[in-house]
Design an enzyme around this catalytic site. Structure first.
Site, PDB file in Angstrom:
ATOM      1  N   THR A 105       2.314   3.409  -7.003  1.00  0.00           N
ATOM      2  CA  THR A 105       2.495   3.916  -5.658  1.00  0.00           C
ATOM      3  C   THR A 105       1.765   5.252  -5.576  1.00  0.00           C
ATOM      4  OG1 THR A 105       4.133   4.379  -3.910  1.00  0.00           O
ATOM      5  CG2 THR A 105       4.659   5.164  -6.134  1.00  0.00           C
ATOM      6  N   VAL A 145       0.856  -1.176   0.000  1.00  0.00           N
ATOM      7  CA  VAL A 145       0.000   0.000   0.000  1.00  0.00           C
ATOM      8  C   VAL A 145       0.895   1.230   0.000  1.00  0.00           C
ATOM      9  CG1 VAL A 145      -1.826   1.256   1.204  1.00  0.00           C
ATOM     10  CG2 VAL A 145      -1.773  -1.252   1.306  1.00  0.00           C
ATOM     11  N   CYS A 146       0.617   2.162  -0.901  1.00  0.00           N
ATOM     12  CA  CYS A 146       1.313   3.451  -0.945  1.00  0.00           C
ATOM     13  C   CYS A 146       2.824   3.243  -1.071  1.00  0.00           C
ATOM     14  CB  CYS A 146       0.944   4.265   0.297  1.00  0.00           C
ATOM     15  SG  CYS A 146       1.373   6.008   0.204  1.00  0.00           S
ATOM     16  N   THR A 147       3.610   3.867  -0.182  1.00  0.00           N
ATOM     17  CA  THR A 147       5.064   3.797  -0.275  1.00  0.00           C
ATOM     18  C   THR A 147       5.616   2.433   0.127  1.00  0.00           C
ATOM     19  OG1 THR A 147       5.213   4.767   1.941  1.00  0.00           O
ATOM     20  CG2 THR A 147       5.413   6.269   0.053  1.00  0.00           C
TER      21      THR A 147
END
Length: 324
Positions: free
Chosen positions: A122, A102-104
């Site tokens: 990302t 998730v995300c970074t």
């Protein structure tokens, strides 16, 4: 037997990148009426791990866990880059059938070499840095989530919920994630190919002249919008306008207008029952085929898929266990 989902956190993790998808799997258990998922929060050594918001969470050591799905949670990139964190994720991923971020969290997967030659995404804000660090990854920075083989990556915050719903759908079909989405009071899973932003906010021109031209285009989509017309609105020559537009938005005027038309059509497809041919004309496409090609270019799927998804998400679910 329950499918075990482990969420790996590092110091400085983003609490919403964890809570969103973790809560989604938790609600899936209640919606299914049985323990189809077991969720664990993991870290390098276990114990209390402090997040970026100052909230600490208790974790188990990742090396002691046997998982079906490993989800690397986003947050502060610097702690994720520590060699011990990277090696722990590499070991866990080597024995786990499905891996996600998730995300970074994608930075940690990439640092571990797990995304080499794969498509990934990302959070938009970190896309430039990600691409500089990991040129071997095929970054698709404008997507909600991307699945490449057994590895899934998503954008940040609420995109983690979309990722979790997609993983649940892969495990159990469409009905369960639809029920879960209704419990969460969210739109039933946004397609992975959907843009992280609307067309206008994605372009973010610096000058008032280009912004005025874009606003004019959005308000006159049904009309022909050649460069000469938009340049006149911006009070520039066509050549000056085309050069300034590309410099400030990263796109040609024609491509930007196409994106605006796709966005307007997307809303009409979700909110009404007009024929696709009529929608195409109302937003300025020459015909439905031209709109279909534009949708595939922008979203990766045709306009019919938007309507099918919306209809399935609003169809009543016949049976669903009550959430306590």
């Amino acid at each position: 037997m329950a499918h075990t989902v482990g969420f790996f956190v590092c110091p400085g993790h983003q609490i919403l990148d964890l809570a969103g998808p973790l809560g989604t799997f938790d609600v899936a258990r209640f919606s299914a009426g049985q323990d189809i998922y077991e969720t664990l929060v993991l870290s390098l050594n276990g114990g209390s791990v402090r997040g970026s918001a100052g909230v600490s969470i208790e974790t188990l050591p990742v090396d002691a866990a046997t998982l079906d799905t490993l989800v690397v949670v986003g947050g502060d990139i610097v702690p994720m880059s520590a060699r011990a964190e990277v090696e722990a994720v590499r070991r866990a991923a080597s024995r786990t059938p499905r891996v996600a971020s998730v995300c970074t969290g994608a930075f940690l997967l990439a640092e571990a070499g797990l995304l080499d030659s794969r498509r990934a995404t990302t959070h938009w804000q970190f896309a430039g840095e990600f691409q500089r660090r990991y040129p071997r990854v095929k970054l698709d920075a404008d997507r909600i989530f991307v699945a490449d083989g057994h590895i899934w990556t998503s954008a940040g915050i609420t995109a983690g919920i979309d990722l979790a719903l997609a993983l649940i759908e892969a495990d159990h079909g469409a009905d369960l994630p639809r029920a879960v989405a209704r419990q969460l009071v969210v739109y039933h899973r946004r397609p992975g190919g959907q843009s992280q932003f609307g067309a206008m906010s994605n372009m973010e021109p610096e000058s008032d002249r280009i912004r005025i031209a874009l606003t004019y285009a959005r308000d006159h989509l049904a009309e022909p919008l050649p460069i000469a017309c938009l340049a006149d609105v911006a009070k520039l020559s066509s050549r000056q306008f085309a050069r300034a537009f590309k410099l400030e938005t990263g796109e040609t005027p024609a491509k930007a207008v196409e994106r605006l038309r796709v966005e307007a059509a997307h809303v009409r497809l979700r909110e009404g029952s007009e024929p696709i041919e009529l929608i195409a004309r109302k937003v300025g496409f020459i015909d439905a085929e031209r709109m279909r090609r534009a949708f595939i270019n922008v979203h990766g799927h045709p306009p019919q898929a938007v309507r099918r998804l919306h209809r399935s998400s609003t169809r009543p679910v016949r049976s669903m266990a009550r959430h306590p």
